[in-house]
Design a protein around this motif. Structure first.
Motif, PDB file in Angstrom:
ATOM      1  N   ILE A 173       0.833  -1.208   0.000  1.00 21.96           N
ATOM      2  CA  ILE A 173       0.000   0.000   0.000  1.00 21.96           C
ATOM      3  C   ILE A 173       0.865   1.255   0.000  1.00 21.96           C
ATOM      4  O   ILE A 173       0.612   2.210  -0.744  1.00 21.96           O
ATOM      5  N   SER A 174       1.909   1.239   0.822  1.00 17.69           N
ATOM      6  CA  SER A 174       2.791   2.402   0.930  1.00 17.69           C
ATOM      7  C   SER A 174       3.400   2.770  -0.416  1.00 17.69           C
ATOM      8  O   SER A 174       3.417   3.944  -0.812  1.00 17.69           O
ATOM      9  N   TYR A 176       2.396   1.662  -3.543  1.00 21.15           N
ATOM     10  CA  TYR A 176       1.376   1.989  -4.546  1.00 21.15           C
ATOM     11  C   TYR A 176       0.883   3.426  -4.355  1.00 21.15           C
ATOM     12  O   TYR A 176       0.598   4.128  -5.329  1.00 21.15           O
ATOM     13  N   GLN A 177       0.782   3.844  -3.088  1.00 20.57           N
ATOM     14  CA  GLN A 177       0.351   5.211  -2.802  1.00 20.57           C
ATOM     15  C   GLN A 177       1.350   6.215  -3.360  1.00 20.57           C
ATOM     16  O   GLN A 177       0.985   7.235  -3.954  1.00 20.57           O
ATOM     17  N   LYS A 178       2.647   5.919  -3.189  1.00 22.07           N
ATOM     18  CA  LYS A 178       3.692   6.795  -3.725  1.00 22.07           C
ATOM     19  C   LYS A 178       3.602   6.874  -5.249  1.00 22.07           C
ATOM     20  O   LYS A 178       3.735   7.956  -5.836  1.00 22.07           O
ATOM     21  N   ASP A 181       0.501   8.937  -6.342  1.00 22.29           N
ATOM     22  CA  ASP A 181       0.538  10.367  -6.006  1.00 22.29           C
ATOM     23  C   ASP A 181       1.657  11.122  -6.714  1.00 22.29           C
ATOM     24  O   ASP A 181       1.693  12.350  -6.665  1.00 22.29           O
ATOM     25  N   TYR A 192      -2.122   2.406 -11.065  1.00 24.81           N
ATOM     26  CA  TYR A 192      -1.555   2.375  -9.720  1.00 24.81           C
ATOM     27  C   TYR A 192      -2.655   2.448  -8.664  1.00 24.81           C
ATOM     28  O   TYR A 192      -2.567   1.804  -7.612  1.00 24.81           O
ATOM     29  N   LEU A 193      -3.704   3.219  -8.949  1.00 24.48           N
ATOM     30  CA  LEU A 193      -4.827   3.309  -8.005  1.00 24.48           C
ATOM     31  C   LEU A 193      -5.568   1.980  -7.902  1.00 24.48           C
ATOM     32  O   LEU A 193      -6.015   1.595  -6.809  1.00 24.48           O
ATOM     33  N   LEU A 196      -3.473  -0.150  -5.762  1.00 23.59           N
ATOM     34  CA  LEU A 196      -3.596   0.327  -4.392  1.00 23.59           C
ATOM     35  C   LEU A 196      -4.879  -0.204  -3.756  1.00 23.59           C
ATOM     36  O   LEU A 196      -4.870  -0.683  -2.608  1.00 23.59           O
ATOM     37  N   GLN A 200      -5.351  -2.646  -0.553  1.00 23.40           N
ATOM     38  CA  GLN A 200      -6.175  -2.226   0.587  1.00 23.40           C
ATOM     39  C   GLN A 200      -7.245  -3.270   0.902  1.00 23.40           C
ATOM     40  O   GLN A 200      -7.561  -3.508   2.073  1.00 23.40           O
ATOM     41  N   ASP A 208     -11.030   2.228   2.542  1.00 24.19           N
ATOM     42  CA  ASP A 208      -9.931   2.863   1.807  1.00 24.19           C
ATOM     43  C   ASP A 208      -9.920   2.405   0.355  1.00 24.19           C
ATOM     44  O   ASP A 208      -9.636   3.196  -0.558  1.00 24.19           O
ATOM     45  N   SER A 212     -10.136   4.574  -3.158  1.00 25.88           N
ATOM     46  CA  SER A 212      -9.182   4.478  -4.274  1.00 25.88           C
ATOM     47  C   SER A 212      -9.902   4.205  -5.584  1.00 25.88           C
ATOM     48  O   SER A 212      -9.580   4.815  -6.624  1.00 25.88           O
TER      49      SER A 212
END
Length: 242
Positions: A173-174, A176-178, A181, A192-193, A196, A200, A208, A212
């Motif tokens: 998650i960490s 994929y979030q990077k 964003d 990527y979303l 993510l 999640q 969450d 997404s």
């Protein structure tokens, strides 16, 4: 002939303003020079030592850049040869080299500081990920850095893939979030979303994940991921009571 300093209008001096006397008064300037000479004589070894250290640093950096520039050409040639194996999916040959050619791992390790070494780390990470060597892939991809908006986010996403394969969704998650964003764009950010949201879901974070999926629907309505995003979001909304 009067010096330039002597012709300066003394009426312009502001009382108490630091440094003005050195500009306007030859006597003050001479006094400052004398003080500097005394300081230098008393602290000669320290001053020369500092000056020598600065000179060594400058020369050392110039030498390092000369060395790196020389290494860059060799590394680029080596990388050009091995990329063919990578693109042909001959992963073992690409990683370890063959026929006298260096492999990605060797290029990454032996030419550190060069652009070719950096890129070799990326290629090696992808190859190791395909081989299922997830920890090694993560290590190589984490050592890669790029200002390119597409490749940087891609590297973050690949690290997320490796963690998800290791059944570590929180870490995935960490990353994929990077990826999602970083410099958002209509082609890759929706992908990527979606990754993510999947991570999640696996981490038991349905609310969450819904958020997404909703980002895909709201922010990238023309993307090919919208259909699945709507479907999965609908299923999850029933679970979370929305």
């Amino acid at each position: 002939m009067h010096s330039k300093i002597e012709l300066i209008d003394m009426s312009k001096k502001n009382p108490g303003e630091p440094g003005i006397e050195i500009i306007e008064s030859p006597e003050a300037l001479a006094g400052q020079i004398n003080k500097a000479e005394v300081f230098f004589l008393k602290n000669r070894k320290v001053v020369l030592g500092i000056g020598g250290a600065i000179l060594v640093a400058i020369v050392g950096f110039a030498g390092y850049r000369f060395y790196i520039d020389g290494q860059e050409g060799t590394a680029q040639n080596a990388l050009a040869s091995v990329v063919y194996d990578f693109e042909a999916d001959s992963l073992q040959k690409a990683l370890n080299g063959a026929g006298g050619n260096e492999g990605l791992l060797s290029i990454a390790d032996n030419y550190k500081g060069t652009d070719a070494s950096n890129l070799a780390s990326f290629y090696a990470g992808v190859a190791l990920l395909k081989q299922g060597k997830y920890d090694d892939a993560i290590s190589r991809l984490q050592s890669f850095s790029s200002s390119d908006l597409l490749i940087h986010a891609r590297a973050q996403s690949l690290i997320g893939d490796a963690y998800l394969e290791k059944n570590q969704p929180a870490e995935a998650i960490s990353y994929y979030q990077k990826a999602a964003d970083y410099e958002k764009n209509e082609y890759f950010t929706p992908v990527y979303l979606m990754k993510l949201a999947l991570a999640q879901e696996k981490a038991n974070q349905p609310a969450d994940a819904v958020a997404s999926y909703k980002r895909v629907v709201d922010e990238f309505p023309l993307s090919s991921e919208v259909v699945n995003a709507k479907k999965y979001m609908g299923l999850l909304e029933g679970q979370v009571g929305k």
